[in-house]
Write a protein that holds these residues in place. Structure first.
Motif, PDB file in Angstrom:
ATOM      1  N   MET A   1       0.847  -1.167   0.000  1.00 14.13           N
ATOM      2  CA  MET A   1       0.000   0.000   0.000  1.00 14.13           C
ATOM      3  C   MET A   1       0.896   1.234   0.000  1.00 14.13           C
ATOM      4  O   MET A   1       1.950   1.251   0.608  1.00 14.13           O
ATOM      5  CB  MET A   1      -0.885  -0.043   1.254  1.00 14.13           C
ATOM      6  N   LYS A   2       0.468   2.247  -0.691  1.00 10.46           N
ATOM      7  CA  LYS A   2       1.217   3.489  -0.770  1.00 10.46           C
ATOM      8  C   LYS A   2       0.456   4.577  -0.005  1.00 10.46           C
ATOM      9  O   LYS A   2      -0.724   4.783  -0.209  1.00 10.46           O
ATOM     10  CB  LYS A   2       1.401   3.880  -2.235  1.00 10.46           C
ATOM     11  N   CYS A   3       1.181   5.269   0.850  1.00 12.07           N
ATOM     12  CA  CYS A   3       0.583   6.313   1.673  1.00 12.07           C
ATOM     13  C   CYS A   3       0.259   7.530   0.812  1.00 12.07           C
ATOM     14  O   CYS A   3       1.056   7.930  -0.035  1.00 12.07           O
ATOM     15  CB  CYS A   3       1.547   6.697   2.796  1.00 12.07           C
ATOM     16  N   VAL A   4      -0.901   8.132   1.045  1.00 14.91           N
ATOM     17  CA  VAL A   4      -1.306   9.306   0.272  1.00 14.91           C
ATOM     18  C   VAL A   4      -0.695  10.594   0.832  1.00 14.91           C
ATOM     19  O   VAL A   4      -0.736  11.631   0.176  1.00 14.91           O
ATOM     20  CB  VAL A   4      -2.845   9.441   0.213  1.00 14.91           C
ATOM     21  N   ALA A   8       5.118   6.874   1.037  1.00 14.73           N
ATOM     22  CA  ALA A   8       5.946   5.732   1.418  1.00 14.73           C
ATOM     23  C   ALA A   8       5.139   4.452   1.199  1.00 14.73           C
ATOM     24  O   ALA A   8       3.915   4.430   1.356  1.00 14.73           O
ATOM     25  CB  ALA A   8       6.353   5.841   2.879  1.00 14.73           C
ATOM     26  N   SER A   9       5.812   3.390   0.831  1.00 12.10           N
ATOM     27  CA  SER A   9       5.161   2.094   0.654  1.00 12.10           C
ATOM     28  C   SER A   9       5.265   1.303   1.952  1.00 12.10           C
ATOM     29  O   SER A   9       6.320   1.258   2.578  1.00 12.10           O
ATOM     30  CB  SER A   9       5.832   1.315  -0.471  1.00 12.10           C
ATOM     31  N   PHE A  10       4.161   0.702   2.339  1.00  5.69           N
ATOM     32  CA  PHE A  10       4.150  -0.137   3.530  1.00  5.69           C
ATOM     33  C   PHE A  10       3.139  -1.249   3.335  1.00  5.69           C
ATOM     34  O   PHE A  10       2.263  -1.174   2.480  1.00  5.69           O
ATOM     35  CB  PHE A  10       3.853   0.686   4.791  1.00  5.69           C
ATOM     36  N   SER A  11       3.290  -2.292   4.099  1.00  9.28           N
ATOM     37  CA  SER A  11       2.382  -3.424   3.975  1.00  9.28           C
ATOM     38  C   SER A  11       1.539  -3.555   5.228  1.00  9.28           C
ATOM     39  O   SER A  11       1.943  -3.165   6.321  1.00  9.28           O
ATOM     40  CB  SER A  11       3.176  -4.710   3.746  1.00  9.28           C
ATOM     41  N   GLY A  12       0.391  -4.105   5.061  1.00  7.43           N
ATOM     42  CA  GLY A  12      -0.478  -4.360   6.200  1.00  7.43           C
ATOM     43  C   GLY A  12      -1.441  -3.231   6.477  1.00  7.43           C
ATOM     44  O   GLY A  12      -1.267  -2.104   6.017  1.00  7.43           O
ATOM     45  N   PRO A  13      -2.455  -3.530   7.247  1.00  8.49           N
ATOM     46  CA  PRO A  13      -3.431  -2.497   7.617  1.00  8.49           C
ATOM     47  C   PRO A  13      -2.882  -1.618   8.732  1.00  8.49           C
ATOM     48  O   PRO A  13      -1.853  -1.904   9.338  1.00  8.49           O
ATOM     49  CB  PRO A  13      -4.618  -3.328   8.107  1.00  8.49           C
ATOM     50  N   GLY A  14      -3.570  -0.540   8.976  1.00 11.75           N
ATOM     51  CA  GLY A  14      -3.174   0.360  10.052  1.00 11.75           C
ATOM     52  C   GLY A  14      -2.520   1.620   9.518  1.00 11.75           C
ATOM     53  O   GLY A  14      -2.460   1.859   8.309  1.00 11.75           O
ATOM     54  N   PRO A  15      -2.037   2.426  10.437  1.00 12.21           N
ATOM     55  CA  PRO A  15      -1.434   3.708  10.024  1.00 12.21           C
ATOM     56  C   PRO A  15      -0.087   3.524   9.345  1.00 12.21           C
ATOM     57  O   PRO A  15       0.584   2.518   9.507  1.00 12.21           O
ATOM     58  CB  PRO A  15      -1.285   4.472  11.338  1.00 12.21           C
ATOM     59  N   CYS A  16       0.290   4.523   8.589  1.00  9.80           N
ATOM     60  CA  CYS A  16       1.585   4.527   7.902  1.00  9.80           C
ATOM     61  C   CYS A  16       2.687   4.612   8.949  1.00  9.80           C
ATOM     62  O   CYS A  16       2.618   5.451   9.853  1.00  9.80           O
ATOM     63  CB  CYS A  16       1.644   5.712   6.949  1.00  9.80           C
ATOM     64  N   PRO A  17       3.735   3.790   8.852  1.00  9.02           N
ATOM     65  CA  PRO A  17       4.806   3.864   9.856  1.00  9.02           C
ATOM     66  C   PRO A  17       5.661   5.122   9.743  1.00  9.02           C
ATOM     67  O   PRO A  17       6.334   5.495  10.691  1.00  9.02           O
ATOM     68  CB  PRO A  17       5.637   2.610   9.576  1.00  9.02           C
ATOM     69  N   SER A  18       5.614   5.789   8.613  1.00  5.07           N
ATOM     70  CA  SER A  18       6.435   6.978   8.422  1.00  5.07           C
ATOM     71  C   SER A  18       5.764   8.242   8.948  1.00  5.07           C
ATOM     72  O   SER A  18       6.350   9.004   9.692  1.00  5.07           O
ATOM     73  CB  SER A  18       6.763   7.130   6.940  1.00  5.07           C
ATOM     74  N   CYS A  19       4.526   8.473   8.533  1.00  3.41           N
ATOM     75  CA  CYS A  19       3.844   9.718   8.913  1.00  3.41           C
ATOM     76  C   CYS A  19       2.696   9.512   9.886  1.00  3.41           C
ATOM     77  O   CYS A  19       2.087  10.473  10.333  1.00  3.41           O
ATOM     78  CB  CYS A  19       3.348  10.435   7.670  1.00  3.41           C
ATOM     79  N   LEU A  20       2.365   8.264  10.195  1.00  2.00           N
ATOM     80  CA  LEU A  20       1.307   7.900  11.136  1.00  2.00           C
ATOM     81  C   LEU A  20      -0.088   8.304  10.670  1.00  2.00           C
ATOM     82  O   LEU A  20      -0.993   8.472  11.487  1.00  2.00           O
ATOM     83  CB  LEU A  20       1.602   8.477  12.530  1.00  2.00           C
TER      84      LEU A  20
END
Length: 86
Positions: A1-4, A8-20
C-alpha cells in the motif's frame, strides 16, 4: 500500500509507519484532510533537519579542495624534480 500523505510504501493495515496517517480513518478520502496531514508531516520532519538544506558554499568545498590539492601537487613536483628549469 502506498501512503497518500508521504508516498511511502508499507504493507499491512493500520497507520503509515512513516507519517502515522491512518488510511482507514473516517476522513481518509477527504482531500482537505490529506492536505492538512501533508502540511503537518512536512512541518514535523523539516523543523528537526535544518542541515537538509545545502548551501552553495557547501557544494563548492570539495572542488576547492581538489584545486588546492592540484596546486600543492604541482608545487611538490616543481620543488622535488631533478631537472633544473633555470
Amino acid at each position: 500500500m502506498k501512503c497518500v500523505v508521504c508516498f511511502a510504501s508499507f504493507s499491512g493495515p493500520g497507520p503509515c509507519p512513516s507519517c502515522l496517517y491512518d488510511p482507514s480513518g473516517a476522513d481518509a478520502k477527504d482531500p482537505k484532510a490529506v492536505l492538512r496531514a501533508r502540511e503537518e508531516f512536512r512541518a514535523r520532519t523539516l523543523q528537526y533537519a535544518p542541515e537538509a538544506r545545502v548551501r552553495f558554499f557547501d557544494k563548492l568545498k570539495p572542488w576547492l579542495g581538489l584545486i588546492l590539492g592540484g596546486v600543492l601537487f604541482l608545487l611538490w613536483l616543481r620543488a622535488c624534480s631533478s631537472v633544473r628549469w633555470f
